[in-house]
Design a protein around this motif. Structure first.
Motif, PDB file in Angstrom:
ATOM      1  N   VAL A 156       0.860  -1.182   0.000  1.00 35.40           N
ATOM      2  CA  VAL A 156       0.000   0.000   0.000  1.00 35.40           C
ATOM      3  C   VAL A 156       0.898   1.234   0.000  1.00 35.40           C
ATOM      4  O   VAL A 156       1.719   1.422   0.908  1.00 35.40           O
ATOM      5  N   LEU A 157       0.738   2.063  -1.042  1.00 31.86           N
ATOM      6  CA  LEU A 157       1.570   3.252  -1.216  1.00 31.86           C
ATOM      7  C   LEU A 157       0.794   4.501  -0.834  1.00 31.86           C
ATOM      8  O   LEU A 157      -0.368   4.669  -1.220  1.00 31.86           O
ATOM      9  N   ASN A 158       1.460   5.386  -0.093  1.00 30.94           N
ATOM     10  CA  ASN A 158       0.876   6.672   0.276  1.00 30.94           C
ATOM     11  C   ASN A 158       1.946   7.759   0.174  1.00 30.94           C
ATOM     12  O   ASN A 158       3.093   7.552   0.608  1.00 30.94           O
ATOM     13  N   GLY A 159       1.555   8.889  -0.401  1.00 30.28           N
ATOM     14  CA  GLY A 159       2.499   9.990  -0.509  1.00 30.28           C
ATOM     15  C   GLY A 159       2.232  10.823  -1.747  1.00 30.28           C
ATOM     16  O   GLY A 159       1.135  10.796  -2.313  1.00 30.28           O
ATOM     17  N   ILE A 164       6.919   4.342 -12.495  1.00 30.90           N
ATOM     18  CA  ILE A 164       7.796   3.704 -11.521  1.00 30.90           C
ATOM     19  C   ILE A 164       7.803   4.595 -10.285  1.00 30.90           C
ATOM     20  O   ILE A 164       8.282   5.731 -10.326  1.00 30.90           O
ATOM     21  N   ILE A 165       7.242   4.086  -9.195  1.00 34.70           N
ATOM     22  CA  ILE A 165       7.164   4.841  -7.945  1.00 34.70           C
ATOM     23  C   ILE A 165       8.205   4.314  -6.965  1.00 34.70           C
ATOM     24  O   ILE A 165       8.271   3.113  -6.689  1.00 34.70           O
ATOM     25  N   TRP A 166       9.005   5.251  -6.451  1.00 34.68           N
ATOM     26  CA  TRP A 166       9.997   4.907  -5.431  1.00 34.68           C
ATOM     27  C   TRP A 166       9.458   5.335  -4.076  1.00 34.68           C
ATOM     28  O   TRP A 166       9.045   6.481  -3.890  1.00 34.68           O
ATOM     29  N   GLY A 201      -6.817   5.465  -6.365  1.00 31.84           N
ATOM     30  CA  GLY A 201      -6.008   6.236  -5.430  1.00 31.84           C
ATOM     31  C   GLY A 201      -4.834   6.957  -6.065  1.00 31.84           C
ATOM     32  O   GLY A 201      -4.178   7.780  -5.408  1.00 31.84           O
ATOM     33  N   TYR A 202      -4.556   6.654  -7.347  1.00 30.93           N
ATOM     34  CA  TYR A 202      -3.464   7.312  -8.078  1.00 30.93           C
ATOM     35  C   TYR A 202      -4.032   8.486  -8.861  1.00 30.93           C
ATOM     36  O   TYR A 202      -4.940   8.327  -9.680  1.00 30.93           O
ATOM     37  N   THR A 203      -3.489   9.697  -8.653  1.00 36.55           N
ATOM     38  CA  THR A 203      -3.952  10.887  -9.344  1.00 36.55           C
ATOM     39  C   THR A 203      -2.755  11.684  -9.847  1.00 36.55           C
ATOM     40  O   THR A 203      -1.794  11.903  -9.104  1.00 36.55           O
ATOM     41  N   ALA A 204      -2.802  12.109 -11.106  1.00 38.03           N
ATOM     42  CA  ALA A 204      -1.745  12.940 -11.691  1.00 38.03           C
ATOM     43  C   ALA A 204      -2.360  14.240 -12.189  1.00 38.03           C
ATOM     44  O   ALA A 204      -3.331  14.227 -12.948  1.00 38.03           O
ATOM     45  N   THR A 205      -1.787  15.376 -11.778  1.00 34.84           N
ATOM     46  CA  THR A 205      -2.290  16.692 -12.152  1.00 34.84           C
ATOM     47  C   THR A 205      -1.187  17.483 -12.840  1.00 34.84           C
ATOM     48  O   THR A 205      -0.083  17.647 -12.283  1.00 34.84           O
ATOM     49  N   LYS A 206      -1.454  17.976 -14.021  1.00 35.02           N
ATOM     50  CA  LYS A 206      -0.452  18.697 -14.804  1.00 35.02           C
ATOM     51  C   LYS A 206       0.029  19.947 -14.083  1.00 35.02           C
ATOM     52  O   LYS A 206      -0.748  20.687 -13.486  1.00 35.02           O
ATOM     53  N   THR A 244      -0.462  12.207  -6.662  1.00 35.28           N
ATOM     54  CA  THR A 244      -0.941  11.905  -5.316  1.00 35.28           C
ATOM     55  C   THR A 244      -1.233  10.413  -5.224  1.00 35.28           C
ATOM     56  O   THR A 244      -1.877   9.840  -6.115  1.00 35.28           O
ATOM     57  N   LEU A 245      -0.749   9.779  -4.157  1.00 35.33           N
ATOM     58  CA  LEU A 245      -0.954   8.352  -3.921  1.00 35.33           C
ATOM     59  C   LEU A 245      -1.700   8.188  -2.601  1.00 35.33           C
ATOM     60  O   LEU A 245      -1.154   8.470  -1.534  1.00 35.33           O
ATOM     61  N   GLU A 246      -2.940   7.751  -2.697  1.00 34.14           N
ATOM     62  CA  GLU A 246      -3.769   7.570  -1.500  1.00 34.14           C
ATOM     63  C   GLU A 246      -4.201   6.110  -1.404  1.00 34.14           C
ATOM     64  O   GLU A 246      -5.086   5.662  -2.131  1.00 34.14           O
ATOM     65  N   ASN A 247      -3.518   5.366  -0.541  1.00 32.26           N
ATOM     66  CA  ASN A 247      -3.805   3.938  -0.362  1.00 32.26           C
ATOM     67  C   ASN A 247      -3.822   3.187  -1.694  1.00 32.26           C
ATOM     68  O   ASN A 247      -4.740   2.414  -1.990  1.00 32.26           O
ATOM     69  N   VAL A 248      -2.799   3.429  -2.484  1.00 36.41           N
ATOM     70  CA  VAL A 248      -2.661   2.752  -3.783  1.00 36.41           C
ATOM     71  C   VAL A 248      -2.132   1.339  -3.546  1.00 36.41           C
ATOM     72  O   VAL A 248      -1.043   1.155  -2.995  1.00 36.41           O
ATOM     73  N   VAL A 249      -2.890   0.355  -3.960  1.00 37.20           N
ATOM     74  CA  VAL A 249      -2.530  -1.042  -3.730  1.00 37.20           C
ATOM     75  C   VAL A 249      -1.794  -1.594  -4.954  1.00 37.20           C
ATOM     76  O   VAL A 249      -2.306  -1.549  -6.078  1.00 37.20           O
ATOM     77  N   VAL A 250      -0.580  -2.095  -4.708  1.00 39.45           N
ATOM     78  CA  VAL A 250       0.252  -2.663  -5.761  1.00 39.45           C
ATOM     79  C   VAL A 250       0.650  -4.069  -5.339  1.00 39.45           C
ATOM     80  O   VAL A 250       1.060  -4.292  -4.197  1.00 39.45           O
ATOM     81  N   SER A 251       0.538  -5.013  -6.241  1.00 39.15           N
ATOM     82  CA  SER A 251       0.864  -6.394  -5.899  1.00 39.15           C
ATOM     83  C   SER A 251       2.375  -6.577  -5.766  1.00 39.15           C
ATOM     84  O   SER A 251       3.164  -5.840  -6.368  1.00 39.15           O
ATOM     85  N   GLU A 252       2.773  -7.564  -4.991  1.00 39.91           N
ATOM     86  CA  GLU A 252       4.181  -7.906  -4.867  1.00 39.91           C
ATOM     87  C   GLU A 252       4.774  -8.221  -6.235  1.00 39.91           C
ATOM     88  O   GLU A 252       5.952  -7.970  -6.494  1.00 39.91           O
ATOM     89  N   ARG A 253       3.947  -8.722  -7.125  1.00 39.43           N
ATOM     90  CA  ARG A 253       4.393  -9.045  -8.489  1.00 39.43           C
ATOM     91  C   ARG A 253       4.912  -7.807  -9.213  1.00 39.43           C
ATOM     92  O   ARG A 253       5.760  -7.905 -10.096  1.00 39.43           O
ATOM     93  N   ASN A 254       4.392  -6.620  -8.834  1.00 39.59           N
ATOM     94  CA  ASN A 254       4.811  -5.387  -9.490  1.00 39.59           C
ATOM     95  C   ASN A 254       5.849  -4.608  -8.688  1.00 39.59           C
ATOM     96  O   ASN A 254       6.157  -3.465  -9.027  1.00 39.59           O
ATOM     97  N   ARG A 255       6.361  -5.224  -7.619  1.00 40.81           N
ATOM     98  CA  ARG A 255       7.507  -4.605  -6.950  1.00 40.81           C
ATOM     99  C   ARG A 255       8.766  -4.974  -7.729  1.00 40.81           C
ATOM    100  O   ARG A 255       8.974  -6.141  -8.067  1.00 40.81           O
TER     101      ARG A 255
END
Length: 392
Positions: A161-164, A179-181, A201-206, A222-233
């Protein structure tokens, strides 16, 4: 298609390329000159991206020069550098788009992903079917990303779960994956994630109102409780050292883009000097104009020699962080001088977009700052010289 050395390549460094590389570069140059150059000023002025170039560039191999399905570096680093140069001498925004796609996004997967991840993503990205972005910089974390990253990753079973938030992320308004670090809350280490941009939960604003690289679509993410599978780590990205490994590979190509941007301004200045009439003759016949051109060519030639050698070291496996850092800090400083001298040559016309030099002059400011500021690259090299870190 015949390959010709650029007049601005005064010492003929392009002669180092193989015949196959020269042919590929000639095809790319032809497309950039005939299809891209005529449209870039309009897109830059409107702060829009020319989406019609995405697939043709893919067909020319612009997103697969560096990476194949299961191994990196399908072509020499010197060749890849000249690709960045050719793009930037036409438009630095186009060079930045290609650098994010082919270098930062695909490079992250190629350098730190598993063989399965490389096979899953890189072929489609190389064909331009999937556009990538690279999310490292944050609103409150730029140069201090190694320690100050605030975006978090929390393990939850087979998911993360990504937040930030992220800032200044190129391509991010239209990317298919970013690619989110993020910092793993359990061990404090930075890890990488392949995040589809349609994830809830993923939002991109120009980001609007830029004066540089206006065609590049930078975004706040903006990342609000973005769920990413271990497969995509990214399976081989376990600390910021792995992030830095990607940046080392791409920082040298930013140096090439700086040389290309200098060449774009220089070529515009040479053409203008041969046609602009003042005091009864072409201004190219005046001593002070020739002085500006010679100083510009000197900067370009010195910078080109540096980036060629740095890329050769990458091919040899001897390039270190301080080598690419010195190239970045030197070439972008010389670029700033060069575009200023070239803009000066135009007089009042130098601030008009129709003469091209204004675009190169403005775009230099972004190249000077991104992928490591002047100060940070200086400190990387300074640490090597003195044996002492002066970062804090």
């Amino acid at each position: 298609m015949t390959f010709e050395l650029l007049d601005s390549d005064f010492y003929g460094y392009q002669s180092l390329l193989t015949d196959q590389e020269k042919a590929a570069l000639a095809a790319l140059r032809d497309y950039l000159e005939t299809e891209v150059r005529p449209i870039v000023n309009g897109y830059w002025d409107r702060a829009e991206f020319p989406f019609e170039i995405v697939k043709p560039l893919a067909e020319l191999g612009a997103y697969s020069f560096a990476w194949e399905e299961t191994k990196p570096f399908a072509n020499s680093a010197v060749f890849r550098g000249f690709v960045a140069l050719e793009m930037a001498r036409v438009d630095a925004s186009v060079a930045t788009f290609q650098g994010v796609q082919n270098g930062l996004a695909m490079g992250s997967i190629a350098a730190t992903g598993s063989p399965e991840q490389r096979e899953e993503w890189l072929p489609r990205m190389s064909r331009g079917e999937i556009i990538g972005a690279f999310g490292l910089t944050e609103p409150l974390s730029g140069s201090d990303s190694a320690r100050g990253l605030r975006t978090t990753a929390t393990r939850d079973g087979d998911d993360w779960v990504l937040n930030g938030s992220k800032r200044w992320i190129g391509n991010a308004t239209f990317s298919d994956v970013t690619i989110i670090w993020a910092k793993d809350v359990s061990d404090g280490q930075v890890k990488g994630f392949i995040v589809p941009t349609d994830t809830p939960g993923y939002t991109a604003t120009k980001i609007d109102g830029k004066i540089s690289l206006r065609s590049v679509q930078n975004a706040d993410i903006t990342l609000e409780n973005v769920v990413v599978s271990e497969r995509n780590r990214l399976q081989n990205a376990n600390s910021f050292k792995d992030t830095a490994r990607v940046l080392r590979l791409t920082r040298a190509e930013v140096s090439w883009s700086a040389v290309g941007n200098s060449i774009g301004a220089y070529e515009a200045a040479v053409a203008y000097a041969k046609t602009r009439i003042q005091f009864g003759k072409e201004i190219g016949g005046h001593q002070l104009i020739q002085d500006l051109l010679v100083k510009s060519l000197g900067n370009i030639t010195a910078s080109l020699g540096m980036v060629v050698r740095v890329s050769q070291m990458l091919d040899e496996g001897t390039q270190r962080d301080e080598h690419s850092a010195l190239a970045k800090t030197y070439t972008t400083s010389r670029m700033r001088e060069t575009v200023a001298w070239c803009r000066e040559l135009f007089g009042g016309n130098g601030i008009a977009l129709e003469y091209d030099v204004a675009r190169f002059f403005a775009d230099a400011e972004a190249l000077y700052s991104y992928e490591g500021t002047q100060e940070m690259n200086t400190l990387i090299v300074g640490r090597t010289i003195t044996g002492q870190a002066a970062f804090v």
